[in-house]
Design a protein around this motif. Structure first.
Motif, short mmCIF file in Angstrom:
data_model
loop_
_atom_site.label_atom_id
_atom_site.label_comp_id
_atom_site.label_asym_id
_atom_site.label_seq_id
_atom_site.Cartn_x
_atom_site.Cartn_y
_atom_site.Cartn_z
N TYR A 26 0.44 -0.77 -0.24
CA TYR A 26 0.41 -0.03 0.22
C TYR A 26 0.38 1.03 0.08
O TYR A 26 0.34 1.84 -0.41
N ILE A 27 1.79 0.82 1.24
CA ILE A 27 2.88 2.84 0.74
C ILE A 27 3.88 2.21 -0.17
O ILE A 27 3.48 3.63 -0.91
N LYS A 28 3.92 1.88 -0.85
CA LYS A 28 5.24 1.87 -1.81
C LYS A 28 4.00 2.35 -3.06
O LYS A 28 4.33 2.93 -4.28
N LEU A 29 2.73 2.15 -3.77
CA LEU A 29 2.46 2.56 -4.72
C LEU A 29 0.89 3.89 -4.14
O LEU A 29 0.54 3.78 -5.00
N LEU A 78 8.86 2.06 5.24
CA LEU A 78 9.15 1.10 4.79
C LEU A 78 10.26 0.38 5.95
O LEU A 78 10.32 -0.86 6.14
N LYS A 79 11.47 0.97 6.32
CA LYS A 79 12.83 1.01 7.16
C LYS A 79 11.58 -0.05 8.09
O LYS A 79 12.14 -0.21 9.03
N ALA A 115 10.95 -7.57 11.50
CA ALA A 115 12.19 -8.40 11.92
C ALA A 115 12.28 -8.81 13.74
O ALA A 115 12.76 -9.81 14.05
N SER A 116 11.52 -7.76 13.95
CA SER A 116 11.52 -7.74 15.48
C SER A 116 10.62 -8.73 16.37
O SER A 116 10.90 -9.43 17.27
N GLN A 117 9.74 -9.09 15.29
CA GLN A 117 9.15 -10.01 15.52
C GLN A 117 8.71 -11.54 14.80
O GLN A 117 8.24 -12.77 14.97
N THR A 118 10.22 -11.53 14.17
CA THR A 118 10.24 -13.17 13.27
C THR A 118 11.20 -13.38 14.41
O THR A 118 12.49 -12.40 14.62
#
Length: 319
Positions: free
Chosen positions: A245-248, A261-262, A269-272
């Motif tokens: 959504y943000i990219k488009l 996005l960062k 990454a913290s939730q993976t």
């Protein structure tokens, strides 16, 4: 200027197209240049200006009317309200204000009608200028239908404009294939979405039959409103995720895309869950749907564990 003097002998340029493209807003059989979009609007604008000027003059004469005096009857007339005026007349009147002609309110109605009719016939409605897109809460389909209907008066003009752009492209194509006889470094797409540099010489494609394709689209707040409406609907239906959504989204709607996005990547990454090499190898041997199911279960376990820790910390603080 030169008369019969030859300044340059004829040269074969190998060009078949004349290097000038012409576009007429409206065609005129007696004029090579045609005529512009404001030519037909001049009489309307003159009428609007004339009616508005008459209304302003009527208001001026109504507030400060002209004074009519009989000669010899008043000698000390002035506008100071504290100074009396002496009337030397014996009978009748010696001074009076001229009453201006009554100005009907229909004059303003006529101005509004002429403005509305002119905008409608020229296609300059609020749907095409972007005013409706900024203030209206209509859905994308309704806005597109209104835009299509309002652009009907300009369809012929837009077709002539697109044809002119194609002519300009054909002229440039001929210049490239005839005059670009040295290598030039250009960037091209390698098919995988990556740009690579490559040497290109236009004369090598002289006989290849290059075709020209031009894409024309809207570039206004109106098209951005339609874009955001479409993205909102897809995001609400879970058809696209937040990162897509943000990219488009248009640049001026979300100017801080990279930072956002960062932040999302860092949160993801913290939730993976962190797996050992043996666990990663075992997980990679499973089917993709099974891998996704296990990762979701592990993420859910991490979230529940974090919530439990937060509750315990809150209990200790309260204790």
């Amino acid at each position: 200027i030169c008369g019969d003097v030859v300044t340059k002998q004829p040269v074969d340029t190998q060009h078949t197209l004349y290097p000038i493209a012409r576009m007429n807003w409206y065609k005129d059989d007696k004029n090579w240049y045609g005529y512009g979009d404001t030519t037909d609007l001049i009489p309307n604008q003159k009428s609007i200006n004339f009616i508005t000027a008459m209304r302003m003059m009527a208001e001026q004469y109504g507030g400060m009317p002209k004074l009519m005096l009989k000669k010899g009857m008043i000698d000390n007339f002035n506008n100071d309200p504290s100074v009396p005026i002496y009337d030397n007349s014996s009978v009748g009147w010696s001074a009076q204000y001229l009453q201006p002609t009554y100005n009907s309110a229909r004059g303003q109605e006529l101005v509004d009608f002429m403005l509305s009719a002119t905008k409608t016939h020229t296609g300059a409605t609020e749907t095409s200028t972007g005013e409706l897109a900024k203030s209206s809460q209509m859905n994308a389909t309704a806005i597109m239908m209104l835009q299509k209907a309002s652009s009907v008066p300009l369809d012929q003009v837009k077709r002539r404009f697109k044809r002119t752009i194609e002519e300009i492209g054909e002229i440039w194509r001929e210049f490239w294939t005839i005059n670009y006889n040295t290598n030039r470094v250009i960037e091209i797409d390698n098919g995988d979405g990556n740009m690579i540099t490559q040497a290109w010489r236009g004369t090598d494609f002289k006989d290849s039959g290059l075709k020209l394709k031009i894409n024309v689209g809207a570039s206004s707040d109106y098209s951005e409103s339609l874009t955001m409406t479409t993205l909102d609907k897809l995001h609400d239906m879970k058809e696209i995720d937040t990162k897509t959504y943000i990219k488009l989204a248009p640049e001026n709607i979300v100017p801080f895309k990279e930072e956002l996005l960062k932040i999302l990547d860092e949160q993801q990454a913290s939730q993976t869950p962190q797996l050992s090499p043996e666990e990663q190898q075992t997980l990679s041997q499973l089917p993709p749907d099974k891998q996704q199911q296990i990762m979701q279960q592990m993420q859910g376990t991490m979230v529940n564990s974090q919530n439990s820790n937060n509750m315990m910390q809150g209990g200790n603080i309260n204790g």
